[in-house]
Design an enzyme around this catalytic site. Structure first.
Site, mmCIF file in Angstrom:
data_model
loop_
_atom_site.group_PDB
_atom_site.id
_atom_site.type_symbol
_atom_site.label_atom_id
_atom_site.label_comp_id
_atom_site.label_asym_id
_atom_site.label_seq_id
_atom_site.Cartn_x
_atom_site.Cartn_y
_atom_site.Cartn_z
ATOM 1 N N SER A 165 0.803 -1.227 0.000
ATOM 2 C CA SER A 165 0.000 0.000 0.000
ATOM 3 C C SER A 165 0.835 1.276 0.000
ATOM 4 C CB SER A 165 -0.921 -0.015 1.227
ATOM 5 O OG SER A 165 -0.187 -0.313 2.409
ATOM 6 N N GLU A 166 2.147 1.153 -0.085
ATOM 7 C CA GLU A 166 3.023 2.313 0.087
ATOM 8 C C GLU A 166 2.724 3.451 -0.891
ATOM 9 O OE1 GLU A 166 5.416 -1.141 1.794
ATOM 10 O OE2 GLU A 166 3.976 -0.806 0.184
ATOM 11 N N VAL A 167 2.584 3.125 -2.188
ATOM 12 C CA VAL A 167 2.417 4.213 -3.163
ATOM 13 C C VAL A 167 1.145 5.015 -2.904
ATOM 14 C CG1 VAL A 167 3.760 3.112 -4.980
ATOM 15 C CG2 VAL A 167 1.301 2.646 -4.834
ATOM 16 N N ILE B 19 0.111 6.108 -0.139
ATOM 17 C CA ILE B 19 0.325 7.161 0.864
ATOM 18 C C ILE B 19 1.579 7.974 0.517
ATOM 19 C CG2 ILE B 19 -0.877 5.939 2.713
ATOM 20 C CD1 ILE B 19 1.924 5.246 3.876
#
Length: 258
Positions: free
Chosen positions: A130-132, A134
């Site tokens: 889910s990094e991209v 945020i």
């Protein structure tokens, strides 16, 4: 004194390290990271430990970094410099490490799953990079995740951040098995019993061999592997294992109840 967020127990040669911070979905807070590192160090140093199981309480395996701590913090305070040491401990542990997931894993949590030798998840578990979404990059976890994933899947899932289920996680190489929730304990137990049949030094050497890249020179690779093979055939474990096979008995390292 703050309550412990990671528990450690050893039974019949199995060290179980349990993330127990359900209030923040077992996010990788500074306290949890510190306790996890300490328990991994203890398990690796304990000759009585044959296999390590990384488990959790609550409905989520690990939600990744604790974003409440990370907001406005420096890189060091965020744990970006500390988390790689945890992934390296899991990846390079001379004892096999089994991840046991009864719930979702996200971001850094998926990095830990990938760093383990074997991962078993409930069918209801889900995963996401889910990094991209945020505004950050799944950089650190890529070191352990990319060797596991099919390249096309890695590009798709790293770039989209899409959530995927345990069945797909098996197909793309992230985990070994997806089982019904009521079968999770039995499947993990099956793996740990099989791993305990291996000789400790042979398991450690095999893990190291699996991590080492080949030279690209087949003749040199055969030379190196023949040397490794001969060393362990002639070693104490190898000789005990051969004798046990001939004498139709269990080798000395196999637990009595296995």
């Amino acid at each position: 004194m703050a309550d412990e967020l990671v528990h450690y127990a050893v039974q019949r040669g199995i060290a179980t390290i349990t993330l127990d911070s359900p209030h923040n979905r077992n996010a990788l807070s500074a306290q949890l990271r510190r306790e996890l590192r300490d328990h991994l160090t203890a398990a690796i140093a304990d000759d009585a430990v044959r296999v390590v199981v990384l488990a959790h309480t609550g409905t989520v395996f690990c939600a990744g970094m604790d974003l409440k701590e990370a907001g406005g913090a420096s890189t060091e305070q965020q744990g970006v410099n500390e988390f790689p040491a945890i992934l390296e401990q899991l990846w390079t542990s001379p004892k096999p490490v089994v991840a046991k997931l009864a719930g979702p894993a996200r971001a850094g949590g998926v990095g830990m799953v990938a760093a383990c030798d074997i991962a078993v998840a409930s069918e209801t578990a889900t995963f996401a990079f889910s990094e991209v979404r945020i505004g950050v990059v799944p950089a650190v976890i890529s070191v352990t995740v990319l060797p596991r994933l099919l390249p096309r899947a890695a590009h798709e899932l790293f770039l989209t951040g899409e959530t995927f289920d345990a069945e797909r996680a098996v197909r793309i190489g992230l985990i070994n098995a997806s089982v019904p929730a009521d079968g999770l304990d039995a499947e993990v137990d099956r793996y740990t019993k099989m791993l305990a049949l291996g000789a400790p030094n042979a398991l450690a050497a095999t893990k190291e061999m699996l991590r080492e890249p080949r030279t690209g020179d087949m003749e040199q690779d055969f030379t190196d592997m023949l040397e490794l093979s001969a060393k362990h055939f002639a070693g104490e474990e190898g000789q005990e294992g051969i004798a046990a096979f001939v004498q139709k008995r269990k080798p000395s390292w196999v637990p009595q109840d296995n």
